[in-house]
Design a protein around this motif. Structure first.
Motif, mmCIF file in Angstrom:
data_model
loop_
_atom_site.group_PDB
_atom_site.id
_atom_site.type_symbol
_atom_site.label_atom_id
_atom_site.label_comp_id
_atom_site.label_asym_id
_atom_site.label_seq_id
_atom_site.Cartn_x
_atom_site.Cartn_y
_atom_site.Cartn_z
ATOM 1 N N ASN A 198 23.940 28.621 17.736
ATOM 2 C CA ASN A 198 22.882 29.401 17.827
ATOM 3 C C ASN A 198 23.031 30.111 19.348
ATOM 4 O O ASN A 198 23.179 31.176 19.161
ATOM 5 N N GLY A 199 23.363 28.959 20.010
ATOM 6 C CA GLY A 199 23.089 29.700 21.249
ATOM 7 C C GLY A 199 24.426 30.234 21.440
ATOM 8 O O GLY A 199 24.251 31.695 22.589
ATOM 9 N N PHE A 200 25.788 30.452 20.744
ATOM 10 C CA PHE A 200 26.916 30.690 21.132
ATOM 11 C C PHE A 200 26.360 31.590 21.079
ATOM 12 O O PHE A 200 27.379 32.836 21.157
ATOM 13 N N LYS A 201 26.189 32.145 20.002
ATOM 14 C CA LYS A 201 26.065 33.286 18.968
ATOM 15 C C LYS A 201 25.036 34.187 19.666
ATOM 16 O O LYS A 201 25.437 35.835 19.522
ATOM 17 N N THR A 202 24.258 33.510 20.067
ATOM 18 C CA THR A 202 23.044 35.060 20.698
ATOM 19 C C THR A 202 24.459 34.918 21.862
ATOM 20 O O THR A 202 23.778 36.476 22.004
ATOM 21 N N ALA A 203 24.412 34.559 23.032
ATOM 22 C CA ALA A 203 25.137 34.644 23.903
ATOM 23 C C ALA A 203 26.030 36.346 24.170
ATOM 24 O O ALA A 203 26.002 37.065 24.427
ATOM 25 N N THR A 204 26.899 35.581 22.995
ATOM 26 C CA THR A 204 27.962 36.409 22.622
ATOM 27 C C THR A 204 27.737 37.169 21.870
ATOM 28 O O THR A 204 28.869 38.467 21.588
ATOM 29 N N ASN A 205 26.887 37.547 20.657
ATOM 30 C CA ASN A 205 26.801 38.688 19.912
ATOM 31 C C ASN A 205 27.972 38.483 18.757
ATOM 32 O O ASN A 205 28.572 39.569 18.181
ATOM 33 N N ILE A 206 28.216 36.969 18.646
ATOM 34 C CA ILE A 206 29.290 37.174 17.977
ATOM 35 C C ILE A 206 28.680 37.380 15.986
ATOM 36 O O ILE A 206 28.101 37.263 15.831
ATOM 37 N N LYS A 207 29.629 37.785 15.216
ATOM 38 C CA LYS A 207 29.155 38.344 13.416
ATOM 39 C C LYS A 207 30.646 37.664 12.881
ATOM 40 O O LYS A 207 30.679 37.497 11.849
ATOM 41 N N LYS A 208 32.333 38.293 13.587
ATOM 42 C CA LYS A 208 32.866 37.936 12.851
ATOM 43 C C LYS A 208 33.449 36.718 12.152
ATOM 44 O O LYS A 208 33.441 35.648 12.878
ATOM 45 N N ILE B 201 34.646 26.540 29.808
ATOM 46 C CA ILE B 201 35.330 26.795 28.363
ATOM 47 C C ILE B 201 34.870 27.695 27.408
ATOM 48 O O ILE B 201 35.507 28.779 27.263
ATOM 49 N N LEU B 202 33.657 27.881 27.303
ATOM 50 C CA LEU B 202 32.773 28.605 26.460
ATOM 51 C C LEU B 202 32.201 29.723 26.891
ATOM 52 O O LEU B 202 32.201 30.311 26.407
ATOM 53 N N PHE B 203 32.221 30.112 28.104
ATOM 54 C CA PHE B 203 31.392 31.260 28.921
ATOM 55 C C PHE B 203 33.525 32.007 29.254
ATOM 56 O O PHE B 203 33.485 33.192 28.633
ATOM 57 N N ILE B 204 34.897 31.505 29.241
ATOM 58 C CA ILE B 204 35.700 31.913 28.937
ATOM 59 C C ILE B 204 35.638 32.409 27.902
ATOM 60 O O ILE B 204 35.761 34.132 27.842
ATOM 61 N N LEU B 205 35.909 31.712 26.798
ATOM 62 C CA LEU B 205 35.525 31.898 25.360
ATOM 63 C C LEU B 205 34.737 33.402 24.692
ATOM 64 O O LEU B 205 34.940 34.289 24.354
ATOM 65 N N GLY B 206 33.318 33.016 25.558
ATOM 66 C CA GLY B 206 32.672 34.385 25.455
ATOM 67 C C GLY B 206 32.147 35.711 26.277
ATOM 68 O O GLY B 206 33.362 36.640 25.593
ATOM 69 N N LYS B 207 33.116 35.711 27.439
ATOM 70 C CA LYS B 207 34.156 36.902 27.936
ATOM 71 C C LYS B 207 35.096 36.850 27.384
ATOM 72 O O LYS B 207 35.213 38.558 27.036
ATOM 73 N N ILE B 208 35.894 36.289 26.542
ATOM 74 C CA ILE B 208 36.787 36.541 25.139
ATOM 75 C C ILE B 208 36.461 38.229 24.774
ATOM 76 O O ILE B 208 36.870 38.898 23.955
ATOM 77 N N LEU B 209 35.839 37.519 23.859
ATOM 78 C CA LEU B 209 34.639 37.714 22.825
ATOM 79 C C LEU B 209 33.619 38.788 22.737
ATOM 80 O O LEU B 209 34.185 40.194 22.336
ATOM 81 N N ASN B 210 33.312 38.760 24.191
ATOM 82 C CA ASN B 210 31.792 39.732 23.984
ATOM 83 C C ASN B 210 31.868 39.876 26.127
ATOM 84 O O ASN B 210 31.651 39.360 26.413
ATOM 85 N N ASN B 211 32.704 40.867 26.222
ATOM 86 C CA ASN B 211 32.692 41.022 27.659
ATOM 87 C C ASN B 211 30.887 40.613 28.962
ATOM 88 O O ASN B 211 30.814 40.756 29.969
#
Length: 193
Positions: A157-167, A71-81
């Motif tokens: 922090n791991g998800f933020k680092t992996a996807t580079n989310i900021k918003k 689920i996190l990988f799918i979300l991560g791909k949606i937020l940052n390819n």
């Protein structure tokens, strides 16, 4: 090693080393689960299961971790390819390594005795108040809360680092998806134990 490294090891350490630690997490969680008769029914829920087999502990724990990773990988791909699977795997597994500390806590004799005394006291409140046992249970609760907070910080922090989310919208979406995934996994996995 500084505070930033403690709360976000993903920026400091190589992903292959973190993956080895993550694989170690799975093995440790299953082994401790078998020994303590507990299993992860989701990434933030450890349940007691009487007479659990090693195979059942392995399947349920691995399935719980895998569902969160997918689920996190799918979300991560949606937020940052450019989100990589290894980074999401490391995020989930490292956050769970911290929680493995909580699995054997009920097997510690003085904590187990304090729990039994507290249960007896709640059934028969006319007995004298077990101050020491209350103190032990409060200390265990505080320790558990601190471990849970640390695990969530590692997870975020791991998800933020992996996807580079900021918003902030992405952060809220991450929180909601994580909560729904955790709850859904608990409901599904509880049917198998």
């Amino acid at each position: 090693m500084n505070w930033k490294t403690i709360f976000n090891p993903f920026e400091k350490f190589d992903e292959k080393l973190l993956l080895l630690v993550g694989i170690f997490t799975i093995v440790v969680s299953i082994a401790i689960g078998y020994w303590t008769e507990t299993t992860y029914t989701s990434i933030y829920k450890i349940d007691n299961v009487e007479n659990i087999s090693l195979q059942t502990a392995a399947i349920i724990t691995t399935a719980s971790f895998a569902s969160a990773i997918i689920i996190l990988f799918i979300l991560g791909k949606i937020l940052n390819n450019r989100t990589r699977l290894i980074d999401i795997v490391n995020t989930v597994l490292l956050s769970q390594l911290v929680l493995a500390v909580l699995q054997p806590i009920n097997k510690i004799p003085f904590i187990e005795n304090a729990q039994k005394t507290m249960i007896s006291y709640t059934r028969h409140p006319t007995e004298s108040t077990p101050i020491l046992d209350i103190s032990i249970m409060m200390a265990v609760a505080m320790f558990s809360i601190l471990v849970l907070i640390y695990s969530i910080v590692i997870y975020y922090n791991g998800f933020k680092t992996a996807t580079n989310i900021k918003k902030w919208q992405h952060i809220v979406l991450f929180a909601v998806v994580s909560l729904v995934t955790t709850l859904a996994c608990q409901i599904i996995m509880s049917n198998f134990i």
